[in-house]
Write a protein that holds these residues in place. Structure first.
Motif, short mmCIF file in Angstrom:
data_model
loop_
_atom_site.label_atom_id
_atom_site.label_comp_id
_atom_site.label_asym_id
_atom_site.label_seq_id
_atom_site.Cartn_x
_atom_site.Cartn_y
_atom_site.Cartn_z
N LEU A 23 0.97 -1.31 -0.13
CA LEU A 23 -0.03 0.10 0.02
C LEU A 23 0.93 1.17 0.01
CD1 LEU A 23 -2.82 -1.01 2.24
CD2 LEU A 23 -3.23 -0.21 0.06
N GLY A 24 1.89 1.24 0.89
CA GLY A 24 2.83 2.41 0.77
C GLY A 24 3.42 2.64 -0.63
N LEU A 25 3.89 1.48 -1.21
CA LEU A 25 4.38 1.76 -2.67
C LEU A 25 3.32 2.27 -3.72
CD1 LEU A 25 6.51 -1.34 -2.76
CD2 LEU A 25 7.60 1.04 -2.72
N VAL A 26 2.00 1.79 -3.69
CA VAL A 26 1.27 2.40 -4.38
C VAL A 26 0.87 3.71 -4.20
CG1 VAL A 26 -1.29 1.84 -4.99
CG2 VAL A 26 0.10 -0.04 -4.87
N ILE A 27 0.65 3.89 -2.95
CA ILE A 27 0.32 5.36 -2.54
C ILE A 27 1.19 6.47 -2.81
CG2 ILE A 27 -0.13 6.89 -0.47
CD1 ILE A 27 -1.80 4.64 0.49
N GLY A 28 2.62 5.87 -2.50
CA GLY A 28 3.64 6.86 -3.15
C GLY A 28 3.88 7.21 -4.43
N TRP A 29 3.61 6.04 -5.24
CA TRP A 29 3.66 6.15 -6.77
C TRP A 29 2.47 6.99 -7.24
CZ3 TRP A 29 -0.03 4.47 -10.58
CH2 TRP A 29 0.27 4.84 -11.95
N LEU A 30 1.29 6.96 -6.66
CA LEU A 30 0.12 7.62 -7.10
C LEU A 30 0.40 9.22 -6.63
CD1 LEU A 30 -2.75 5.70 -5.95
CD2 LEU A 30 -2.35 6.26 -8.36
N CYS A 31 1.18 9.35 -5.51
CA CYS A 31 1.35 10.63 -5.18
C CYS A 31 2.50 11.41 -6.01
CB CYS A 31 1.95 10.82 -3.56
SG CYS A 31 0.56 10.53 -2.30
N THR A 135 11.84 14.07 -2.08
CA THR A 135 13.20 13.32 -1.81
C THR A 135 13.46 11.99 -2.66
OG1 THR A 135 13.01 14.04 0.46
CG2 THR A 135 14.47 12.20 0.38
N SER A 136 12.41 11.16 -2.76
CA SER A 136 12.55 10.24 -3.68
C SER A 136 13.06 10.44 -5.16
CB SER A 136 11.40 9.29 -3.62
OG SER A 136 10.26 9.83 -4.25
N GLU A 137 12.70 11.49 -5.63
CA GLU A 137 12.96 12.03 -6.91
C GLU A 137 14.28 12.53 -6.85
OE1 GLU A 137 9.94 14.90 -7.59
OE2 GLU A 137 8.32 13.41 -8.26
N GLY A 138 15.01 12.70 -5.71
CA GLY A 138 16.30 13.23 -5.71
C GLY A 138 16.68 14.69 -5.36
N ASN A 139 15.48 15.13 -5.11
CA ASN A 139 15.60 16.62 -4.50
C ASN A 139 16.54 16.63 -2.96
OD1 ASN A 139 15.03 19.25 -3.37
ND2 ASN A 139 13.24 19.50 -4.65
N LEU A 140 17.55 17.25 -3.12
CA LEU A 140 18.29 17.40 -1.93
C LEU A 140 17.80 18.38 -0.54
CD1 LEU A 140 21.91 17.37 -3.40
CD2 LEU A 140 20.84 15.64 -2.31
N LYS A 141 17.17 19.30 -1.29
CA LYS A 141 16.54 20.44 -0.33
C LYS A 141 15.34 19.55 0.60
CE LYS A 141 17.17 24.53 -2.79
NZ LYS A 141 16.52 25.59 -3.57
#
Length: 173
Positions: A23-31, A135-141
């Motif tokens: 569920l976390g992976l699905v919700i994270g992907w949707l977000c 963050t998961s997309e690589g944004n350091l800020k």
């Protein structure tokens, strides 16, 4: 099978973490795909009268409530109370709340905490969930924000919350 459970407790020990990860992976992907942000949804509605992100926020609240009810029917003994349900005419405190603080004190703490999260999220340009996705997309800020959020939670729990509990018990909350 334990009474009150639709699935055996032994299999729930394996099923719950696996279901949570999925569920976390699905919700994270949707977000990530939708650019979900609760603060952005409110901001866009107030400033531009756009409801795309706000609809996602409302859908999140409704689906969380529906899935909570579904899971409480599947494993009723695992979720004994729904937040502050009335039981015998008494307002119950939230699960995991400080036992020394009354239900009114817990509600005050949640409102104050929500205000701070909203203010900080607005200053940062996104809610904590959006910061995790970025963050998961690589944004350091956003990574710095997530590390600061985790460190702040630990520091608050270890150092600040005992003072708040003492102050609330002193004033009768």
């Amino acid at each position: 099978m334990v009474e009150g459970f639709l699935i055996a407790k032994e299999s729930a020990v394996l099923l719950v973490p696996i279901a949570t990860i999925i569920l976390g992976l699905v919700i994270g992907w949707l977000c990530q795909r939708s650019g979900f942000c609760s603060i952005g949804g409110i901001r866009d509605f107030i400033l531009f009268r756009q409801t795309r992100l706000l609809k996602g926020y409302i859908a999140l609240i409704i689906s969380a409530f529906v899935f909570y009810l579904i899971f409480s029917f599947i494993v009723p003994a695992a979720i004994p109370k729904f937040l502050w349900c009335m039981q015998d005419g008494q307002l119950l405190t939230a699960i995991g709340g400080a036992p020394a603080v009354s239900a009114a004190g817990v509600i005050v703490l949640m409102i104050v905490g929500g205000i701070f999260v909203g203010l900080i999220g607005t200053l940062l340009g996104g809610c904590p969930l959006r910061q995790l996705v970025m963050t998961s997309e690589g944004n350091l800020k956003s990574l710095v924000f997530v590390i600061g959020m985790l460190a702040g939670a630990v520091i608050f729990t270890a150092l600040v919350s005992p003072w708040i509990i003492e102050a609330f018990t002193a004033i009768g909350l």
